[in-house]
Design an enzyme around this catalytic site. Structure first.
Site, PDB file in Angstrom:
ATOM      1  N   LYS A  63       0.836  -1.210   0.000  1.00 12.80           N
ATOM      2  CA  LYS A  63       0.000   0.000   0.000  1.00 12.80           C
ATOM      3  C   LYS A  63       0.869   1.258   0.000  1.00 12.80           C
ATOM      4  O   LYS A  63       0.625   2.190  -0.753  1.00 12.80           O
ATOM      5  CB  LYS A  63      -0.891   0.062   1.257  1.00 12.80           C
ATOM      6  CG  LYS A  63      -1.816  -1.115   1.429  1.00 12.80           C
ATOM      7  CD  LYS A  63      -2.658  -0.976   2.692  1.00 12.80           C
ATOM      8  CE  LYS A  63      -1.876  -0.988   3.995  1.00 12.80           C
ATOM      9  NZ  LYS A  63      -1.197  -2.265   4.307  1.00 12.80           N
ATOM     10  N   ARG A 121      -9.201   1.353   8.808  1.00  7.25           N
ATOM     11  CA  ARG A 121      -8.829  -0.022   9.106  1.00  7.25           C
ATOM     12  C   ARG A 121      -9.904  -0.743   9.884  1.00  7.25           C
ATOM     13  O   ARG A 121      -9.749  -1.911  10.208  1.00  7.25           O
ATOM     14  CB  ARG A 121      -7.596   0.009   9.998  1.00  7.25           C
ATOM     15  CG  ARG A 121      -6.326  -0.342   9.310  1.00  7.25           C
ATOM     16  CD  ARG A 121      -5.265  -0.252  10.386  1.00  7.25           C
ATOM     17  NE  ARG A 121      -4.154  -1.062  10.071  1.00  7.25           N
ATOM     18  CZ  ARG A 121      -3.079  -0.620   9.429  1.00  7.25           C
ATOM     19  NH1 ARG A 121      -3.011   0.611   9.018  1.00  7.25           N
ATOM     20  NH2 ARG A 121      -2.090  -1.435   9.200  1.00  7.25           N
ATOM     21  N   ARG A 125      11.992  -6.086   4.293  1.00  4.41           N
ATOM     22  CA  ARG A 125      11.737  -4.642   4.257  1.00  4.41           C
ATOM     23  C   ARG A 125      12.750  -3.874   5.096  1.00  4.41           C
ATOM     24  O   ARG A 125      13.108  -4.286   6.195  1.00  4.41           O
ATOM     25  CB  ARG A 125      10.331  -4.331   4.777  1.00  4.41           C
ATOM     26  CG  ARG A 125      10.146  -2.819   4.959  1.00  4.41           C
ATOM     27  CD  ARG A 125       8.738  -2.391   4.982  1.00  4.41           C
ATOM     28  NE  ARG A 125       7.979  -2.993   6.063  1.00  4.41           N
ATOM     29  CZ  ARG A 125       6.679  -2.796   6.209  1.00  4.41           C
ATOM     30  NH1 ARG A 125       6.023  -2.050   5.342  1.00  4.41           N
ATOM     31  NH2 ARG A 125       6.057  -3.362   7.215  1.00  4.41           N
ATOM     32  N   ARG A 180      11.699  -2.380  10.878  1.00  2.00           N
ATOM     33  CA  ARG A 180      10.667  -1.859  11.780  1.00  2.00           C
ATOM     34  C   ARG A 180      10.443  -2.812  12.950  1.00  2.00           C
ATOM     35  O   ARG A 180      10.470  -4.019  12.789  1.00  2.00           O
ATOM     36  CB  ARG A 180       9.350  -1.677  11.014  1.00  2.00           C
ATOM     37  CG  ARG A 180       9.201  -0.281  10.462  1.00  2.00           C
ATOM     38  CD  ARG A 180       8.040  -0.124   9.528  1.00  2.00           C
ATOM     39  NE  ARG A 180       6.778  -0.722   9.979  1.00  2.00           N
ATOM     40  CZ  ARG A 180       5.660  -0.660   9.263  1.00  2.00           C
ATOM     41  NH1 ARG A 180       5.650  -0.049   8.089  1.00  2.00           N
ATOM     42  NH2 ARG A 180       4.555  -1.217   9.701  1.00  2.00           N
ATOM     43  N   ARG A 195      -0.416  -9.189  13.163  1.00  2.00           N
ATOM     44  CA  ARG A 195      -0.970  -8.120  12.317  1.00  2.00           C
ATOM     45  C   ARG A 195      -1.862  -8.702  11.226  1.00  2.00           C
ATOM     46  O   ARG A 195      -2.881  -8.106  10.872  1.00  2.00           O
ATOM     47  CB  ARG A 195       0.175  -7.294  11.704  1.00  2.00           C
ATOM     48  CG  ARG A 195       0.827  -6.366  12.722  1.00  2.00           C
ATOM     49  CD  ARG A 195       2.177  -5.872  12.268  1.00  2.00           C
ATOM     50  NE  ARG A 195       2.107  -5.029  11.092  1.00  2.00           N
ATOM     51  CZ  ARG A 195       3.153  -4.777  10.304  1.00  2.00           C
ATOM     52  NH1 ARG A 195       4.332  -5.315  10.566  1.00  2.00           N
ATOM     53  NH2 ARG A 195       3.014  -3.994   9.262  1.00  2.00           N
TER      54      ARG A 195
HETATM   55  P1  AP5 Z   1       4.993  -1.642   1.726  1.00  2.00           P
HETATM   56  O1  AP5 Z   1       4.674  -0.777   0.580  1.00  2.00           O
HETATM   57  O2  AP5 Z   1       5.812  -1.078   2.827  1.00  2.00           O
HETATM   58  O3  AP5 Z   1       3.649  -2.333   2.275  1.00  2.00           O
HETATM   59  P2  AP5 Z   1       2.449  -1.726   3.127  1.00  2.00           P
HETATM   60  O4  AP5 Z   1       1.220  -2.388   2.643  1.00  2.00           O
HETATM   61  O5  AP5 Z   1       2.488  -0.242   3.132  1.00  2.00           O
HETATM   62  O6  AP5 Z   1       2.870  -2.347   4.534  1.00  2.00           O
HETATM   63  P3  AP5 Z   1       2.825  -1.783   5.997  1.00  2.00           P
HETATM   64  O7  AP5 Z   1       3.479  -2.863   6.833  1.00  2.00           O
HETATM   65  O8  AP5 Z   1       3.396  -0.424   6.090  1.00  2.00           O
HETATM   66  O9  AP5 Z   1       1.336  -1.799   6.266  1.00  2.00           O
HETATM   67  P4  AP5 Z   1       0.674  -1.874   7.591  1.00  2.00           P
HETATM   68  O10 AP5 Z   1      -0.690  -1.585   7.133  1.00  2.00           O
HETATM   69  O11 AP5 Z   1       0.809  -3.088   8.409  1.00  2.00           O
HETATM   70  O12 AP5 Z   1       1.493  -0.813   8.459  1.00  2.00           O
HETATM   71  P5  AP5 Z   1       1.154   0.675   8.889  1.00  2.00           P
HETATM   72  O13 AP5 Z   1       2.401   1.423   8.888  1.00  2.00           O
HETATM   73  O14 AP5 Z   1      -0.008   1.187   8.127  1.00  2.00           O
HETATM   74  O15 AP5 Z   1       5.698  -2.980   1.170  1.00  2.00           O
HETATM   75  C1  AP5 Z   1       6.179  -3.988   2.033  1.00  2.00           C
HETATM   76  C2  AP5 Z   1       7.539  -4.516   1.527  1.00  2.00           C
HETATM   77  O16 AP5 Z   1       7.361  -5.211   0.290  1.00  2.00           O
HETATM   78  C3  AP5 Z   1       8.563  -3.401   1.238  1.00  2.00           C
HETATM   79  O17 AP5 Z   1       9.836  -3.846   1.561  1.00  2.00           O
HETATM   80  C4  AP5 Z   1       8.418  -3.151  -0.268  1.00  2.00           C
HETATM   81  O18 AP5 Z   1       9.620  -2.653  -0.831  1.00  2.00           O
HETATM   82  C5  AP5 Z   1       8.068  -4.558  -0.777  1.00  2.00           C
HETATM   83  N1  AP5 Z   1       7.134  -4.535  -1.919  1.00  2.00           N
HETATM   84  C6  AP5 Z   1       6.082  -3.682  -2.131  1.00  2.00           C
HETATM   85  N2  AP5 Z   1       5.445  -3.977  -3.290  1.00  2.00           N
HETATM   86  C7  AP5 Z   1       6.102  -5.060  -3.815  1.00  2.00           C
HETATM   87  C8  AP5 Z   1       5.930  -5.844  -4.998  1.00  2.00           C
HETATM   88  N3  AP5 Z   1       4.918  -5.576  -5.875  1.00  2.00           N
HETATM   89  N4  AP5 Z   1       6.781  -6.870  -5.211  1.00  2.00           N
HETATM   90  C9  AP5 Z   1       7.789  -7.151  -4.313  1.00  2.00           C
HETATM   91  N5  AP5 Z   1       8.013  -6.427  -3.190  1.00  2.00           N
HETATM   92  C10 AP5 Z   1       7.183  -5.405  -2.936  1.00  2.00           C
HETATM   93  O19 AP5 Z   1       0.653   0.427  10.385  1.00  2.00           O
HETATM   94  C11 AP5 Z   1       1.525  -0.010  11.397  1.00  2.00           C
HETATM   95  C12 AP5 Z   1       0.755  -0.084  12.711  1.00  2.00           C
HETATM   96  O20 AP5 Z   1       0.243   1.215  13.051  1.00  2.00           O
HETATM   97  C13 AP5 Z   1      -0.478  -0.993  12.712  1.00  2.00           C
HETATM   98  O21 AP5 Z   1      -0.141  -2.334  12.975  1.00  2.00           O
HETATM   99  C14 AP5 Z   1      -1.309  -0.341  13.836  1.00  2.00           C
HETATM  100  O22 AP5 Z   1      -0.842  -0.713  15.096  1.00  2.00           O
HETATM  101  C15 AP5 Z   1      -1.032   1.143  13.648  1.00  2.00           C
HETATM  102  N6  AP5 Z   1      -2.019   1.788  12.772  1.00  2.00           N
HETATM  103  C16 AP5 Z   1      -1.777   2.385  11.552  1.00  2.00           C
HETATM  104  N7  AP5 Z   1      -2.918   2.858  11.023  1.00  2.00           N
HETATM  105  C17 AP5 Z   1      -3.919   2.566  11.898  1.00  2.00           C
HETATM  106  C18 AP5 Z   1      -5.325   2.779  11.899  1.00  2.00           C
HETATM  107  N8  AP5 Z   1      -5.949   3.372  10.869  1.00  2.00           N
HETATM  108  N9  AP5 Z   1      -6.029   2.319  12.964  1.00  2.00           N
HETATM  109  C19 AP5 Z   1      -5.431   1.725  13.999  1.00  2.00           C
HETATM  110  N10 AP5 Z   1      -4.105   1.481  14.063  1.00  2.00           N
HETATM  111  C20 AP5 Z   1      -3.349   1.887  13.022  1.00  2.00           C
END
Ligand code: AP5
Ligand code: ZN
Length: 213
Positions: free
Chosen positions: A13, A88, A127, A160, A171
């Site tokens: 994402k 979410r 990552r 991370r 997660r």
């Molecule tokens: P990446 O693009 O980083 O993936 P992502 O979907 O953004 O993953 P996140 O782990 O950031 O999502 P998340 O939703 O768990 O975390 P968030 O920070 O929102 O890609 C992942 C890896 O794969 C990278 O290394 C990339 O280079 C590689 N990649 C990407 N595309 C690829 C492809 N096509 N082919 C190969 N490799 C590829 O949230 C973290 C925490 O914050 C949550 O657990 C929660 O505790 C809290 N939080 C955040 N938002 C909320 C909310 N709205 N409500 C409540 N808690 C929240």
């Protein structure tokens, strides 16, 4: 254009949201990045969020919703935005719909980046993240030019805290339980588009552009 990115943790994402934001010149708003910036600065919000994030749980809605609504009411969101990691939960989605409808506006597209759980675990382990500018790399699929150094700002890259395999598993459980129901929510609103997130990053981006144009 107002866009939401849906998908499991690690589906890509953030990677795609950054590209969309660049192409359409709209802000990329990641609730995860906002929480991580607060953790780094040791703010009260950051300290609260960290408790939940380190366990792989969601930060409670009452904290998250207010923070996000404040952000999208800023001036730079007038021409749209791409939301990454919000909503979410169903209450988050409803609050967003209501806040926008008070302004006579709505979300245009909810893009679901679809990747099976098996692929997620290996993606997360490779990552590397820059906690300074938010750029994300992968040691195999998008390595930085110099090992462990951010191409964009020169900061050191880190793994991370929540990318440990046990936390990733939690997660994913939380995702299936609380976030996946949003796919039906936005399908009912007739704005859902799913793309195959297992393709390489450029192909996924082209598939998304095809939806948006
Ligand atoms: P990446 O693009 O980083 O993936 P992502 O979907 O953004 O993953 P996140 O782990 O950031 O999502 P998340 O939703 O768990 O975390 P968030 O920070 O929102 O890609 C992942 C890896 O794969 C990278 O290394 C990339 O280079 C590689 N990649 C990407 N595309 C690829 C492809 N096509 N082919 C190969 N490799 C590829 O949230 C973290 C925490 O914050 C949550 O657990 C929660 O505790 C809290 N939080 C955040 N938002 C909320 C909310 N709205 N409500 C409540 N808690 C929240
Ligand atoms: Zn950086």
């Amino acid at each position: 254009m107002k866009i939401i990115m849906l998908g499991a943790p690690g589906a890509g994402k953030g990677t795609q949201a950054k590209r969309i934001a660049n192409k359409y010149n709209i802000p990329h708003i990641s609730t995860g990045d906002i929480f991580r910036a607060n953790i780094k600065e040791k703010t009260e919000l950051g300290n609260k969020a960290k408790e939940y994030m380190d366990k792989g749980e969601l930060v409670p809605d009452d904290i998250t919703i207010g923070m996000l609504l404040d952000r999208i009411h800023k001036d730079d969101c007038k021409n749209g935005f791409v939301l990454d990691g919000f909503p979410r939960t169903i209450p988050q989605a409803k609050s967003l719909t209501n806040a926008l409808s008070e302004l006579g506006e709505k979300i245009d597209y909810a893009i679901n980046v679809d990747v099976p759980d098996e692929s997620i675990i290996s993606r997360m382990s490779g990552r590397r993240a820059c906690l300074n500018c938010g750029n994300t790399y992968h040691i195999m699929y998008s390595a930085p030019k110099t090992e462990n150094v951010c191409d964009n700002c020169g900061n050191e890259l880190v793994i991370r805290d929540d990318d440990k395999p046990e936390t990733v598993k939690k997660r994913l459980e939380v995702y299936h339980d609380q976030t996946q129901p949003l796919i039906d929510y936005y399908d009912n609103e007739k704005i859902l588009a799913s793309v195959d997130g297992t393709k390489d990053m450029e192909e996924v981006f082209l598939d998304i552009i095809a939806v948006l144009e």
